[in-house]
Design an enzyme around this catalytic site. Structure first.
Site, PDB file in Angstrom:
ATOM      1  N   ASP A  75     -44.390 -97.360  63.316  1.00 23.55           N
ATOM      2  CA  ASP A  75     -45.316 -97.030  62.632  1.00 23.55           C
ATOM      3  C   ASP A  75     -45.187 -95.774  61.999  1.00 23.55           C
ATOM      4  O   ASP A  75     -44.028 -95.270  61.372  1.00 23.55           O
ATOM      5  CB  ASP A  75     -46.633 -96.476  63.648  1.00 23.55           C
ATOM      6  CG  ASP A  75     -45.742 -95.718  64.539  1.00 23.55           C
ATOM      7  OD1 ASP A  75     -45.139 -93.818  64.002  1.00 23.55           O
ATOM      8  OD2 ASP A  75     -46.129 -94.821  66.557  1.00 23.55           O
ATOM      9  N   ASP A 116     -45.002 -96.694  72.219  1.00 21.04           N
ATOM     10  CA  ASP A 116     -45.497 -97.568  72.943  1.00 21.04           C
ATOM     11  C   ASP A 116     -44.393 -98.745  72.367  1.00 21.04           C
ATOM     12  O   ASP A 116     -45.219 -99.762  72.544  1.00 21.04           O
ATOM     13  CB  ASP A 116     -47.928 -98.482  72.107  1.00 21.04           C
ATOM     14  CG  ASP A 116     -47.143 -97.841  69.951  1.00 21.04           C
ATOM     15  OD1 ASP A 116     -45.737 -97.962  70.159  1.00 21.04           O
ATOM     16  OD2 ASP A 116     -48.066 -98.273  69.712  1.00 21.04           O
ATOM     17  N   ASP A 151     -40.731 -94.788  66.199  1.00 20.10           N
ATOM     18  CA  ASP A 151     -41.789 -95.234  67.010  1.00 20.10           C
ATOM     19  C   ASP A 151     -42.278 -93.604  66.979  1.00 20.10           C
ATOM     20  O   ASP A 151     -41.750 -92.752  68.200  1.00 20.10           O
ATOM     21  CB  ASP A 151     -41.563 -95.765  68.328  1.00 20.10           C
ATOM     22  CG  ASP A 151     -42.959 -95.945  69.130  1.00 20.10           C
ATOM     23  OD1 ASP A 151     -43.790 -95.573  68.541  1.00 20.10           O
ATOM     24  OD2 ASP A 151     -42.882 -95.908  70.636  1.00 20.10           O
ATOM     25  N   GLU A 159     -39.839-111.732  44.064  1.00 19.23           N
ATOM     26  CA  GLU A 159     -39.378-111.785  45.344  1.00 19.23           C
ATOM     27  C   GLU A 159     -39.121-113.792  44.489  1.00 19.23           C
ATOM     28  O   GLU A 159     -40.389-113.966  44.615  1.00 19.23           O
ATOM     29  CB  GLU A 159     -39.424-111.763  46.648  1.00 19.23           C
ATOM     30  CG  GLU A 159     -38.610-112.451  47.755  1.00 19.23           C
ATOM     31  CD  GLU A 159     -39.526-113.082  49.235  1.00 19.23           C
ATOM     32  OE1 GLU A 159     -38.674-113.375  50.252  1.00 19.23           O
ATOM     33  OE2 GLU A 159     -40.617-112.783  49.291  1.00 19.23           O
ATOM     34  N   ASN A 218     -45.841 -92.991  68.918  1.00 16.28           N
ATOM     35  CA  ASN A 218     -46.739 -92.146  69.883  1.00 16.28           C
ATOM     36  C   ASN A 218     -45.843 -93.587  71.357  1.00 16.28           C
ATOM     37  O   ASN A 218     -47.167 -93.622  72.011  1.00 16.28           O
ATOM     38  CB  ASN A 218     -48.379 -93.122  69.485  1.00 16.28           C
ATOM     39  CG  ASN A 218     -48.031 -94.063  68.957  1.00 16.28           C
ATOM     40  OD1 ASN A 218     -47.261 -95.209  68.822  1.00 16.28           O
ATOM     41  ND2 ASN A 218     -49.154 -94.962  68.521  1.00 16.28           N
ATOM     42  N   HIS A 269     -35.158-107.280  55.345  1.00 15.51           N
ATOM     43  CA  HIS A 269     -35.622-108.240  56.311  1.00 15.51           C
ATOM     44  C   HIS A 269     -35.737-109.748  56.963  1.00 15.51           C
ATOM     45  O   HIS A 269     -35.784-109.609  57.461  1.00 15.51           O
ATOM     46  CB  HIS A 269     -36.901-107.307  56.248  1.00 15.51           C
ATOM     47  CG  HIS A 269     -38.109-107.873  55.375  1.00 15.51           C
ATOM     48  ND1 HIS A 269     -37.488-108.004  54.008  1.00 15.51           N
ATOM     49  CD2 HIS A 269     -39.099-108.741  55.710  1.00 15.51           C
ATOM     50  CE1 HIS A 269     -38.419-108.470  53.371  1.00 15.51           C
ATOM     51  NE2 HIS A 269     -39.590-109.633  54.018  1.00 15.51           N
ATOM     52  N   ASP A 270     -35.240-109.951  55.388  1.00 17.57           N
ATOM     53  CA  ASP A 270     -35.524-111.758  56.133  1.00 17.57           C
ATOM     54  C   ASP A 270     -34.194-111.997  56.118  1.00 17.57           C
ATOM     55  O   ASP A 270     -34.076-113.120  56.086  1.00 17.57           O
ATOM     56  CB  ASP A 270     -36.026-112.221  54.886  1.00 17.57           C
ATOM     57  CG  ASP A 270     -37.799-111.801  54.688  1.00 17.57           C
ATOM     58  OD1 ASP A 270     -38.270-112.150  55.986  1.00 17.57           O
ATOM     59  OD2 ASP A 270     -38.196-112.034  54.046  1.00 17.57           O
ATOM     60  N   ASP A 318     -44.598-111.178  47.162  1.00 20.15           N
ATOM     61  CA  ASP A 318     -43.570-111.458  47.513  1.00 20.15           C
ATOM     62  C   ASP A 318     -44.026-112.847  47.645  1.00 20.15           C
ATOM     63  O   ASP A 318     -44.284-113.202  46.992  1.00 20.15           O
ATOM     64  CB  ASP A 318     -44.419-111.610  49.250  1.00 20.15           C
ATOM     65  CG  ASP A 318     -43.949-112.243  50.459  1.00 20.15           C
ATOM     66  OD1 ASP A 318     -42.368-111.960  50.892  1.00 20.15           O
ATOM     67  OD2 ASP A 318     -44.738-113.000  50.436  1.00 20.15           O
ATOM     68  N   ASP A 368     -45.731-103.731  49.683  1.00 22.47           N
ATOM     69  CA  ASP A 368     -45.880-105.316  49.272  1.00 22.47           C
ATOM     70  C   ASP A 368     -46.541-105.368  49.012  1.00 22.47           C
ATOM     71  O   ASP A 368     -48.138-105.401  49.167  1.00 22.47           O
ATOM     72  CB  ASP A 368     -44.950-105.474  50.643  1.00 22.47           C
ATOM     73  CG  ASP A 368     -43.477-106.103  50.999  1.00 22.47           C
ATOM     74  OD1 ASP A 368     -43.668-107.134  49.881  1.00 22.47           O
ATOM     75  OD2 ASP A 368     -43.076-106.038  51.351  1.00 22.47           O
TER      76      ASP A 368
END
Length: 574
Positions: A35, A31, A27, A262, A29, A335-336, A206, A104
């Site tokens: 990003d 928040d 991150d 995928e 910035n 990530h899954d 995907d 992706d």
């Protein structure tokens, strides 16, 4: 198979891919959300690690129902992640460092906030109606068929305004596109061209083998073995190969790019239809047979036991089937999926050794290895204490259904802790400062509390760390062609005990022997393993998961047992 088939040399075969989940990487910035500029700030780290290719999870505009896999505008950047100018700077920064970028491609479905779907639901005769899959209610007024969503419940949602149901194989905010409509296909080819013209180096596609649905959308077949109700009618569907062939001809041919599909529920035989060098439209695919090894009869949330021998046998079968005909993607987490050191290794006493063993295993098979962010420091599953801490839509939907059914809450949550996708999505652990150096404020999802002792900054100073092991492993791939192109021969493993295999590359005259003790106990060598090690005497151990010992090869050749989680790669030159 002792002599390797000749392989056409390509950059995407020789490279190592680093997968970045932008929301959780860095991150910039303050928040609490990762990003694009956060990625830019860490490009030198990727270069130092030796990465050749970055796979970037979706950064397109999205209402974020499924963390960016519900896209509302394919040609814009999600505000949380930055601007198109930031993206252009990222792409330039990667290319300046000799790193390629694949993005992706999510085109089985869009967001329900995409302009196409907004138009589609206005009326039954709207020009965009046929961009999606709409059906009238069944005779009893219910859903058109019995298909189920991967995210729990029926795969249909009713639209009051037009009196019809639309299909969504995932969230109800992710309506499936109608690939039967040629205009939809042309839209997809156009948006792919948009990104390729910007200079990206390819796509990860995907759930690409879900885009073809069986005409008539029939109910599921009795006795079907599909992982999902109705899956036999929309996984590896009847026109999939035709769609992929057209996509290749319209977009991919003539471009030096990388494509990886995928593809859940594929066998090696099916996979070769998609990646075979003669007829396949894609360079490689993600298969999930090995990732389903601990699925019980009740599906992904039903956790079953597994053995390293069973896991190895799956990899060995794919190695043999694709050799000289197609190309493997090598991964144990993403990530899954849960973190690999927690699922397939030991994230306790032997975290260091087991993480190194898993890395050595993947990177010494034929195919392109993928490193998921944080894997290179041994990031582990997360000890959440409540479902309220979880952010993943699939975990939360499962919890809601299971609790409504009266299932034991402790058991349901235990399954989520083991299987849930949030395990992979906690912030990257850069250092031991607050929030793991990921952000200056509370992140969108909690950090794993072990970041105080598991982080990049600490491991960079320790040359026996997991991080340095990955760096050395990736560097070896760049100088030894046997890593990418060598044939595969199983020596031991499918019946239990030590796992051993040999890789041979004719052009370089290199042979690599790999032996793994995939357990927390000492392992006695079988005659076959000891014979293979003895044949290597005079050569050298390239890399080991244990402490370096100049006499170790001699000791192993003499029959000494393997230590817990000991893995060795022995190079035999000439």
């Amino acid at each position: 198979m002792k002599s390797g088939a000749e392989h056409e040399r390509r950059w995407w075969k020789e490279g190592v891919v680093y997968q970045i989940y932008p929301r959780s990487f860095a991150d910039s910035n303050g928040d609490g959300i990762g990003d694009v500029r956060g990625i830019i700030n860490h490009l030198d780290y990727l270069k130092w690690l030796g990465i050749d290719i970055v796979w970037l999870n979706p950064i397109y505009r999205s209402p974020n129902d499924d963390n960016g896999y519900d896209i509302s505008d394919y040609r814009s950047i999600m505000e949380d992640f930055g601007t198109m100018s930031d993206f252009d700077e990222l792409l330039t920064g990667l290319h300046d460092r000799g790193i390629r970028l694949i993005m992706d491609l999510v085109v089985n479905h869009t967001s329900d906030e995409h302009q196409w779907f907004i138009e589609s639901r206005k009326s039954r005769d709207n020009p965009y109606r046929n961009y999606y899959i709409w059906r009238p209610p069944a005779a009893d007024g219910g859903v058109p068929n019995d298909w189920q969503s991967f995210f729990e419940g029926p795969a249909w949602d009713f639209d009051e305004a037009t009196g019809e149901y639309y299909l969504h194989l995932f969230s109800k905010k992710q309506p499936d596109l109608n690939w039967e409509n040629e205009r939809v296909r042309e839209e997809v080819y156009d948006l792919m061209g948009f990104w390729l013209d910007k200079g990206i180096d390819g796509f990860r596609m995907d759930v690409i083998n879900l885009i073809s649905k069986r005409p008539g959308l029939p109910n599921s077949r009795k006795g079907s073995t599909s992982r999902i109700v109705g899956g036999e009618h929309f996984i590896n569907g009847p026109r999939l190969e035709a769609y992929l062939s057209q996509l290749r001809g319209k977009v991919l041919d003539g471009r030096d790019i990388m494509t990886v599909g995928e593809t859940p529920d594929v066998t090696p035989e099916i996979g070769l239809r998609y990646v075979g060098k003669e007829q396949g439209a894609l360079n490689m695919l993600f298969s999930f047979e090995h990732m389903d090894i601990d699925f019980g009869k009740g599906g992904s949330w039903d956790i079953d036991s597994w053995t390293p021998a069973e896991l190895f046998s799956i990899f060995a079968r794919w190695q043999m089937a694709l050799n000289g005909k197609g190309w493997n993607s090598l991964f144990l987490n993403n990530h899954d999926q849960p973190r690999q050191v927690s699922r397939f290794g030991d994230d306790g006493v032997y975290r260091n050794r087991s993480a190194k063993l898993l890395a050595l295993f993947l990177h010494t098979l034929q195919g392109t290895p993928y490193v998921y962010q944080g894997e290179e420091i041994g990031m582990a599953n997360v000890p959440f204490t409540s479902i309220d801490e979880c952010r993943d839509i699939s975990s939360r939907n499962y919890w809601k259904r299971a609790v409504q059914e009266g299932q034991n809450k402790e058991e349901v949550f235990r399954r989520i802790l083991y299987r849930g996708r949030d395990n992979a999505r906690t912030p990257m652990q850069w250092n031991d400062s607050p929030h793991a150096g990921f952000s200056s404020v509370e992140p969108w999802i909690a950090c794993n509390p072990d970041y105080h002792r598991i982080n990049v900054s600490m491991q960079k100073t320790q040359e026996d760390s997991i991080l340095w092991f990955y760096r050395r492993l990736i560097a070896l791939r760049k100088v030894h062609p046997v890593f990418a192109y060598g044939s595969f021969e199983e020596i031991a493993g499918s019946s239990g005990g030590l796992i051993a295999y040999r890789r041979e590359d004719g052009p370089s005259q290199e042979t690599l022997l790999v032996v793994l003790n995939w357990s927390g106990d000492q392992a006695v060598q079988s005659p076959a393993v000891n014979r293979a090690i003895k044949e290597t005497e005079g050569d050298r151990i390239l890399l080991t998961s244990c402490e370096d010992d100049p006499n170790r090869l001699t000791a192993l050749a003499a029959g000494e047992p393997f230590l817990p989680w000991e893995a060795v790669a022995i190079l035999c030159d000439g």
